[in-house]
Each structure stands twice: as structure tokens, then as C-alpha cells.
Write an enzyme that holds these catalytic residues in place. Structure first.
Site, mmCIF file in Angstrom:
data_model
loop_
_atom_site.group_PDB
_atom_site.id
_atom_site.type_symbol
_atom_site.label_atom_id
_atom_site.label_comp_id
_atom_site.label_asym_id
_atom_site.label_seq_id
_atom_site.Cartn_x
_atom_site.Cartn_y
_atom_site.Cartn_z
ATOM 1 N N SER A 1 -31.459 -4.096 -4.002
ATOM 2 C CA SER A 1 -30.174 -4.019 -4.704
ATOM 3 C C SER A 1 -29.839 -2.547 -4.927
ATOM 4 O O SER A 1 -30.748 -1.707 -5.006
ATOM 5 C CB SER A 1 -30.281 -4.715 -6.061
ATOM 6 N N TYR B 1 -33.942 -6.456 -14.502
ATOM 7 C CA TYR B 1 -33.556 -6.553 -13.091
ATOM 8 C C TYR B 1 -33.720 -5.205 -12.382
ATOM 9 O O TYR B 1 -34.308 -5.124 -11.294
ATOM 10 C CB TYR B 1 -32.104 -7.027 -12.998
HETATM 11 O O1 NJP Z 1 -28.576 -15.275 -5.406
HETATM 12 P P1 NJP Z 1 -28.472 -16.868 -5.548
HETATM 13 P P2 NJP Z 1 -28.091 -14.285 -4.231
HETATM 14 N N1 NJP Z 1 -38.921 -19.845 -5.483
HETATM 15 O O2 NJP Z 1 -28.717 -17.117 -7.006
HETATM 16 C C1 NJP Z 1 -34.042 -18.646 -4.578
HETATM 17 C C2 NJP Z 1 -30.062 -9.834 -4.349
HETATM 18 N N2 NJP Z 1 -28.771 -9.267 -4.765
HETATM 19 O O3 NJP Z 1 -28.059 -14.961 -2.936
HETATM 20 O O4 NJP Z 1 -35.388 -22.155 -5.391
HETATM 21 C C3 NJP Z 1 -38.197 -19.954 -4.354
HETATM 22 O O5 NJP Z 1 -27.215 -17.363 -4.924
HETATM 23 C C4 NJP Z 1 -32.996 -19.723 -4.869
HETATM 24 O O6 NJP Z 1 -33.465 -20.975 -4.384
HETATM 25 P P3 NJP Z 1 -33.918 -22.248 -5.300
HETATM 26 C C5 NJP Z 1 -30.769 -10.632 -5.434
HETATM 27 O O7 NJP Z 1 -31.480 -9.807 -6.326
HETATM 28 C C6 NJP Z 1 -27.714 -10.055 -5.052
HETATM 29 O O8 NJP Z 1 -26.925 -13.548 -4.688
HETATM 30 O O9 NJP Z 1 -33.451 -23.408 -4.491
HETATM 31 N N3 NJP Z 1 -36.917 -19.570 -4.248
HETATM 32 C C7 NJP Z 1 -31.820 -19.252 -4.061
HETATM 33 O O10 NJP Z 1 -31.911 -19.696 -2.729
HETATM 34 C C8 NJP Z 1 -31.681 -11.507 -4.590
HETATM 35 O O11 NJP Z 1 -32.880 -10.831 -4.295
HETATM 36 C C9 NJP Z 1 -26.503 -9.461 -5.471
HETATM 37 O O12 NJP Z 1 -33.219 -22.100 -6.627
HETATM 38 C C10 NJP Z 1 -36.334 -19.062 -5.352
HETATM 39 C C11 NJP Z 1 -31.961 -17.752 -4.095
HETATM 40 O O13 NJP Z 1 -33.302 -17.436 -4.513
HETATM 41 C C12 NJP Z 1 -30.885 -11.713 -3.297
HETATM 42 O O14 NJP Z 1 -29.859 -10.743 -3.295
HETATM 43 C C13 NJP Z 1 -26.418 -8.086 -5.589
HETATM 44 C C14 NJP Z 1 -37.027 -18.923 -6.565
HETATM 45 C C15 NJP Z 1 -31.003 -17.111 -5.073
HETATM 46 O O15 NJP Z 1 -29.691 -17.408 -4.678
HETATM 47 C C16 NJP Z 1 -30.240 -13.095 -3.183
HETATM 48 O O16 NJP Z 1 -29.351 -13.267 -4.267
HETATM 49 C C17 NJP Z 1 -27.532 -7.310 -5.300
HETATM 50 C C18 NJP Z 1 -38.367 -19.341 -6.601
HETATM 51 N N4 NJP Z 1 -39.095 -19.256 -7.725
HETATM 52 C C19 NJP Z 1 -28.693 -7.909 -4.886
HETATM 53 N N5 NJP Z 1 -36.178 -18.397 -7.479
HETATM 54 C C20 NJP Z 1 -25.276 -10.260 -5.811
HETATM 55 N N6 NJP Z 1 -25.248 -11.568 -5.540
HETATM 56 O O17 NJP Z 1 -24.303 -9.664 -6.311
HETATM 57 C C21 NJP Z 1 -34.996 -18.220 -6.864
HETATM 58 O O18 NJP Z 1 -27.428 -5.978 -5.445
HETATM 59 N N7 NJP Z 1 -35.083 -18.607 -5.580
#
Ligand code: NJP
Length: 229
Positions: free
Chosen positions: A134, A147
Site C-alpha cells: 500500500s 495498518y
Molecule cells: O480488500 P477486500 P481489497 N484468510 O476487503 C481476504 C491492499 N490495499 O481487495 O477470507 C484468507 O475487498 C478476503 O477474503 P475472505 C489491502 O491492504 C487496498 O481492497 O473471503 N483471506 C478478501 O478476498 C490488501 O492487502 C486498498 O474474507 C483473507 C480479501 O482478503 C489488498 O489490497 C488500498 C483473510 C480482502 O478483500 C486487497 O484489498 C491499498 C484471511 N484471514 C492497499 N482475511 C484499497 N482497497 O483502497 C482477509 O493501498 N482475506
């Protein structure tokens, strides 16, 4: 059995990870990792409709033993460590559970997943580890103590790992987005019309993965043009 190279994508159930899985599915067999079985099944269906292949891997990436069971020994050519969470709030409002959970998902899971997949890459002298960081790994913001701390850790991890494994022909790339319209964090990103689309970040990942063997793109920063506050 697929003859395509395999890409493991964590956090593939929605948001940026799902977009990355869809992009990489044009060239790779995708192992799609997340906890949400229904959303992974829908992703696999969409990839198969388009002529690709996808194996859902229902997994909590913070569970080190489960990660090793599910991913250890897998022949992966690409690993995209994308799963992440954000409790974006002032430090004094953060609960201990939120603090520890943020570190567990954003940092400790990076260890578990990379530790399971990397040995095969170095042994085969072929592989690419991509990490979604990020811009919070470089710049501070109010509400970013937990974060931002984890995303700074990601930067240190990624650069150190890159220096260690490039001599084994394994690449490490960290992709740092700005604001992306997903359900991330407080869930208010979706309303930010000016923000990046998840596929904008996926395109950057696909670009880094497609570079020739002699080229290593280590760090990419992708921001929205004309952001509004
Ligand atoms: O987030 P979101 P993004 N075990 O909430 C999974 C970075 N980023 O796509 O398990 C396994 O839509 C969760 O899956 P589920 C951010 O830091 C974003 O925006 O089914 N999986 C879901 O697929 C992150 O590293 C922005 O709930 C786990 C996913 O993670 C990356 O981009 C800005 C889990 C999250 O989907 C993806 O974020 C930035 C677990 N314990 C960086 N916990 C932004 N969106 O603005 C969560 O600078 N997941």
C-alpha cells in the site's frame, strides 16, 4: 491436470485479489485462496466460462498449520500475497484484537504463505512472489497506526526477500496501490468514484508477472489521477 503455469492468489474472493485472479487466469491455472467458499466457487465458474482453470482453496491464511497443509509442496510459478485487512481508526480507538488481527493477516500470513510456497520456487529456480502492499507503507495518515505499521513491514519484508532470492531466479515484486474501489477497510471505498478500479491494480500485477526473465520490476506504486479528498 493443467499444463499452464500455476498462480496462487490470496484474498481472491473479492476486490483486488479477485481481479488479479481473473487477469492471471488468461495465462495461468489459478489456485484461488480465501475463507469465503461461495465467492471462490463463483470466481472459479467465471474463469472456467472464459476457458481458464481455477481451483478454490478455502483457507484462513493466518492459520500457519492449515496454510502448510493446503499450499506446502504446491508447484507454484507465481504467488500473489494479496489478502489484507484494515482497521482504519485512531490509535486510542483500536482494540487489542483489531491490532493483533491486522498484524496476523497483513504480516504473519505473509510469512505462512510465502514459507509454504517459496521452497519449491528456489528448488526449481523459477518463480515470482508478488505482494500487494500500500502507499501506506511509505506515507502516514490519521487512523493508520496499525495498518501503516503492517504495510511498512511489508516493504521491508519484500525488499529483503528480493535480495535473498533473486540469485535463485525467483523475483519479488511489491505493488503499492493508492485508494481502490473495493469493500476494504471501513467499506466506504466503493463510493469513491475517483478511486482506482481493482482491475487497474490487477493490470499492474499482470505486467510485472509478464516481464522477461532478465527483468525484475521490484516496486510499483499506482495512484488515482485527480484524487478528491
Ligand atoms: O480488500 P477486500 P481489497 N484468510 O476487503 C481476504 C491492499 N490495499 O481487495 O477470507 C484468507 O475487498 C478476503 O477474503 P475472505 C489491502 O491492504 C487496498 O481492497 O473471503 N483471506 C478478501 O478476498 C490488501 O492487502 C486498498 O474474507 C483473507 C480479501 O482478503 C489488498 O489490497 C488500498 C483473510 C480482502 O478483500 C486487497 O484489498 C491499498 C484471511 N484471514 C492497499 N482475511 C484499497 N482497497 O483502497 C482477509 O493501498 N482475506
Amino acid at each position: 491436470m493443467t499444463t499452464r503455469p500455476t498462480a496462487v492468489v490470496t484474498g481472491a474472493s473479492r476486490g483486488i485479489g479477485r481481479a488479479i485472479a481473473l487477469r492471471l487466469a488468461a495465462t495461468h491455472h489459478v489456485a484461488a485462496v480465501a475463507r469465503s467458499a461461495d465467492q471462490l466457487a463463483a470466481l472459479a465458474g467465471e474463469i472456467e466460462q472464459a476457458g481458464g482453470t481455477c481451483a478454490p482453496v478455502v483457507l484462513d491464511v493466518t492459520d500457519g498449520a492449515a496454510v502448510e497443509r493446503a499450499l506446502g509442496g504446491l508447484e507454484a510459478d507465481v504467488l500473489v500475497n494479496n489478502a489484507g485487512i484494515g482497521h482504519l481508526k485512531p490509535f486510542l480507538e483500536l482494540t487489542p484484537e483489531e491490532w493483533h488481527r491486522t498484524i496476523d493477516v497483513n504480516v504473519n500470513a505473509l510469512f505462512h504463505v510465502t514459507r509454504a510456497v517459496l521452497p519449491g520456487m528456489t528448488a526449481r529456480k523459477r518463480g515470482h512472489v508478488v505482494i500487494v502492499g500500500s502507499i501506506a507503507g511509505r506515507s502516514a495518515f490519521v487512523g493508520g497506526t496499525a495498518y501503516g505499521a503492517t504495510k511498512h513491514a511489508v516493504m521491508g519484508f519484500a525488499e529483503s526477500l528480493m535480495l535473498e532470492v533473486r540469485e535463485h531466479d525467483v523475483k519479488v515484486t511489491v505493488v503499492n496501490p493508492g485508494s481502490v474501489r473495493t469493500g476494504f477497510g471501513r467499506g466506504d471505498m466503493a463510493g469513491k468514484g475517483w478511486a482506482l478500479d481493482a482491475d487497474d491494480v490487477a493490470a499492474a500485477v499482470a505486467y510485472a508477472v509478464a516481464t522477461p526473465p532478465n527483468v525484475l520490476v521490484h516496486r510499483l506504486e499506482i495512484r488515482a489521477n485527480h484524487p478528491r479528498k
